[in-house]
Design a protein around this motif. Structure first.
Motif, PDB file in Angstrom:
ATOM      1  N   GLU A 132      -5.659   1.187   0.635  1.00 26.66           N
ATOM      2  CA  GLU A 132      -4.466   1.853   0.316  1.00 26.66           C
ATOM      3  C   GLU A 132      -4.847   3.009   0.951  1.00 26.66           C
ATOM      4  OE1 GLU A 132      -3.843   2.060  -3.433  1.00 26.66           O
ATOM      5  OE2 GLU A 132      -2.940   0.026  -3.872  1.00 26.66           O
ATOM      6  N   ARG A 187      -5.983   5.556  -9.104  1.00 25.02           N
ATOM      7  CA  ARG A 187      -5.797   4.470  -8.895  1.00 25.02           C
ATOM      8  C   ARG A 187      -6.671   3.255  -9.841  1.00 25.02           C
ATOM      9  NH1 ARG A 187      -2.748   0.946  -8.334  1.00 25.02           N
ATOM     10  NH2 ARG A 187      -2.896  -0.124  -6.521  1.00 25.02           N
ATOM     11  N   SER A 206       0.967  -1.269   0.280  1.00 29.40           N
ATOM     12  CA  SER A 206       0.410  -0.039  -0.165  1.00 29.40           C
ATOM     13  C   SER A 206       1.012   1.242   0.041  1.00 29.40           C
ATOM     14  CB  SER A 206      -0.962   0.090   1.472  1.00 29.40           C
ATOM     15  OG  SER A 206      -1.664  -0.781   1.538  1.00 29.40           O
ATOM     16  N   HIS A 245       2.346   1.735  -3.258  1.00 29.84           N
ATOM     17  CA  HIS A 245       1.402   2.889  -4.602  1.00 29.84           C
ATOM     18  C   HIS A 245       1.720   4.259  -3.548  1.00 29.84           C
ATOM     19  CE1 HIS A 245       0.474  -0.621  -7.074  1.00 29.84           C
ATOM     20  NE2 HIS A 245      -0.110  -0.881  -6.239  1.00 29.84           N
ATOM     21  N   LEU A 246       0.976   4.135  -2.583  1.00 25.56           N
ATOM     22  CA  LEU A 246       1.180   5.414  -2.002  1.00 25.56           C
ATOM     23  C   LEU A 246       2.219   6.917  -2.393  1.00 25.56           C
ATOM     24  CD1 LEU A 246      -0.803   4.798   1.530  1.00 25.56           C
ATOM     25  CD2 LEU A 246      -1.787   6.225  -0.614  1.00 25.56           C
TER      26      LEU A 246
END
Length: 347
Positions: free
Chosen positions: A125, A112, A84, A87-88
């Motif tokens: 996320e 996303r 997570s 991606h953040l």
């Protein structure tokens, strides 16, 4: 010092003690933005904003708070949290926290979704981001004063994926050799991915034909025993022979070239594609194992002990009913009614 627009939202620019600051009013209404700005200037003049230094705090300054929290609390889903954060970070890295407004977070959600991420994945996320803000507020002194609202997306119902036995056989034949035993233990026991990939020989006894999972390896925090028989026992025995002959120092039951298996998704997806099982996950074997156990007559309480489910509600959610189950039920009902009718007719 003044108001300016960033996109459709009004922002405030001002200086304090030689430092330049910018803050979002989080409104598209200029009159409302002016009132917010006037209020802020008045509060600054009264010394009510000792937290202005927080305008320099970035997302990168906070991300490790989540990792440390997982380690301190002994959370077993650290790999999920790290994914997570990956991606953040690709979106928020270098961004000041005061600029991470609700509208910016919505931009993240849209990006996303555009990349193909499911609502469930995005929600995991967003939960990680929300947890970061919570931990930042609890710091002494706080690293965040007014975190933005983090919305959540509507998720579809629980996954229904499972493997019929023919699916299992075809997928096993298509997988590389190092993944075949991983599929086998998942299919027969319903063990979680982390339990399988972290399983070591010290947890396994071929003599007693059982696996003993310690509490620290399970999601529930409770240890459990899983006994081995038939194809599953043969699979684990073969792993022992390979390890003994080629990788005597490898502590893991499932390995690739003598090392713990970590990234297997590419090989898994490729095998699923070749066998027409696109979109299936290793975790689908958890539903499969529970379904197979209940249909084999294993009592639910025993099946829950094997799978590691603590609550009946979650166990029932994993006990999937297929089209064949419904067809079989229809046949059984018809047979029962025919027998009843025959008895009444002969009376």
């Amino acid at each position: 010092m003044g108001l300016y627009k960033r996109g459709s939202v009004w922002w405030m620019s001002f200086s304090h003690q030689g430092q330049q600051y910018r803050r979002s009013t989080e409104t598209e209404d200029r009159k409302l933005a002016l009132r917010i700005f006037d209020k802020l200037k008045g509060e600054i003049a009264e010394g009510k904003h000792p937290d202005l230094h927080l305008d320099k705090v970035t997302y990168d300054d906070l991300r490790d708070l989540l990792i440390n929290d997982y380690k301190i609390r002994g959370r077993r889903s650290l790999d999920r949290a790290e994914l997570s954060l990956k991606h953040l970070g690709s979106f928020f890295s270098g961004t000041k926290v005061v600029e991470m407004t609700s509208s910016v977070i919505e931009d993240y959600i849209l990006s996303r979704k555009k990349s193909g991420a499911s609502n469930g994945t995005i929600n995991r996320e967003l939960s990680a981001l929300n947890r970061i803000f919570t931990l930042a507020r609890r710091q002494t002194p706080p690293k965040v004063m007014n975190p933005p609202f983090v919305t959540k997306l509507k998720e579809s119902g629980p996954r229904q994926g499972f493997f019929e036995h023919d699916d299992y056989l075809r997928l096993s034949a298509a997988l590389p050799d190092y993944l075949k035993p991983v599929l086998t233990i998942a299919y027969f026991t319903g063990m979680r991915k982390s339990e399988i990939l972290n399983l070591q020989w010290c947890h396994t006894s071929l003599t007693e034909k059982k696996i003993t999972l310690p509490a620290e390896m399970t999601k529930s925090g409770e240890g459990r025993e899983i006994f081995l028989a038939g194809e599953l026992y043969d699979s684990i025995s073969s792993q022992w022979k390979i390890r003994k002959a080629q990788y005597p120092d490898c502590p893991y039951v499932f390995f690739r070239d003598g090392h713990q298996i970590r990234n297997y998704q590419g090989a898994w997806r490729s095998a699923c594609k070749r066998t027409g099982l696109n979109g299936r996950f290793l975790h689908d074997n958890r539903r499969t194992a529970i379904r197979n156990m209940t249909r084999a007559g294993v009592p639910d309480t025993v099946a829950m002990k094997i799978s590691g489910h603590k609550t009946r509600s979650v166990f029932d959610r994993y006990n999937i009913t297929s089209e064949n189950d419904l067809r079989s039920a229809a046949t059984k009902i018809d047979m029962a009614l025919r027998q009843r009718h025959a008895v009444l007719k002969s009376a």
